[in-house]
Design a protein around this motif. Structure first.
Motif, PDB file in Angstrom:
ATOM      1  N   ARG A  35    -124.505  22.174 -62.310  1.00 25.58           N
ATOM      2  CA  ARG A  35    -123.908  21.803 -63.603  1.00 25.58           C
ATOM      3  C   ARG A  35    -124.800  22.181 -64.773  1.00 25.58           C
ATOM      4  N   GLU A  36    -126.099  22.360 -64.514  1.00 23.14           N
ATOM      5  CA  GLU A  36    -127.051  22.770 -65.554  1.00 23.14           C
ATOM      6  C   GLU A  36    -127.297  24.280 -65.528  1.00 23.14           C
ATOM      7  N   GLY A  37    -126.516  24.998 -64.719  1.00 24.55           N
ATOM      8  CA  GLY A  37    -126.625  26.454 -64.675  1.00 24.55           C
ATOM      9  C   GLY A  37    -127.536  27.013 -63.600  1.00 24.55           C
ATOM     10  N   TRP A  38    -128.106  26.156 -62.750  1.00 24.68           N
ATOM     11  CA  TRP A  38    -128.993  26.614 -61.681  1.00 24.68           C
ATOM     12  C   TRP A  38    -128.177  27.075 -60.485  1.00 24.68           C
ATOM     13  N   GLN A  39    -128.638  28.105 -59.794  1.00 26.60           N
ATOM     14  CA  GLN A  39    -128.014  28.497 -58.533  1.00 26.60           C
ATOM     15  C   GLN A  39    -129.080  28.593 -57.453  1.00 26.60           C
ATOM     16  N   LEU A  40    -128.654  28.338 -56.233  1.00 25.41           N
ATOM     17  CA  LEU A  40    -129.562  28.321 -55.089  1.00 25.41           C
ATOM     18  C   LEU A  40    -130.127  29.713 -54.840  1.00 25.41           C
ATOM     19  N   LYS A  41    -131.439  29.796 -54.704  1.00 28.29           N
ATOM     20  CA  LYS A  41    -132.116  31.049 -54.382  1.00 28.29           C
ATOM     21  C   LYS A  41    -132.614  31.034 -52.939  1.00 28.29           C
ATOM     22  N   ALA A  42    -133.203  29.884 -52.519  1.00 28.29           N
ATOM     23  CA  ALA A  42    -133.746  29.787 -51.157  1.00 28.29           C
ATOM     24  C   ALA A  42    -133.958  28.321 -50.782  1.00 28.29           C
ATOM     25  N   ILE A  43    -133.930  28.079 -49.473  1.00 25.30           N
ATOM     26  CA  ILE A  43    -134.292  26.766 -48.925  1.00 25.30           C
ATOM     27  C   ILE A  43    -135.347  27.018 -47.858  1.00 25.30           C
ATOM     28  N   THR A  44    -136.482  26.316 -47.974  1.00 23.52           N
ATOM     29  CA  THR A  44    -137.587  26.488 -47.044  1.00 23.52           C
ATOM     30  C   THR A  44    -137.919  25.154 -46.398  1.00 23.52           C
ATOM     31  N   SER A  45    -137.961  25.115 -45.077  1.00 21.56           N
ATOM     32  CA  SER A  45    -138.331  23.904 -44.359  1.00 21.56           C
ATOM     33  C   SER A  45    -139.845  23.745 -44.407  1.00 21.56           C
TER      34      SER A  45
END
Length: 69
Positions: A35-45
Motif C-alpha cells: 500500500r506504500e508502493g513497496w514490492q517484494l524483491k527477495a525473501i531470505t531464511s
C-alpha cells in the motif's frame, strides 16, 4: 536517466507477531508495505538473534523495493 530505487529490509521471526510465523502473517506484512508502493524483491531464511539470551529463532528477511520519485 536511469530509474532509481530504494530498498527496505524487514525482519520477521517466529513469535514476532505472536505464535508461529505463517503465510497469512507474511501476506499481511507484504500487503501493508504494498500500500506504500513497496514490492517484494527477495525473501531470505535466516536465524535471527532472540531478544533475550543466546541462540536465535528461525526467521526471514524480506527485501522490498520501490522506485524513487
Amino acid at each position: 536517466m536511469a530509474q532509481r530505487f530504494e530498498y527496505k529490509v524487514v525482519e520477521l521471526r517466529e513469535g514476532l507477531m505472536g505464535g508461529k510465523m505463517s503465510g497469512d502473517k507474511l501476506e499481511k506484512v507484504l500487503n501493508q508495505h504494498a500500500r506504500e508502493g513497496w514490492q517484494l524483491k527477495a525473501i531470505t531464511s535466516v536465524e535471527v538473534k532472540g531478544r533475550i539470551g543466546p541462540g536465535g529463532v528461525e526467521g526471514v528477511l524480506v527485501t522490498l523495493e520501490r522506485a524513487t520519485a
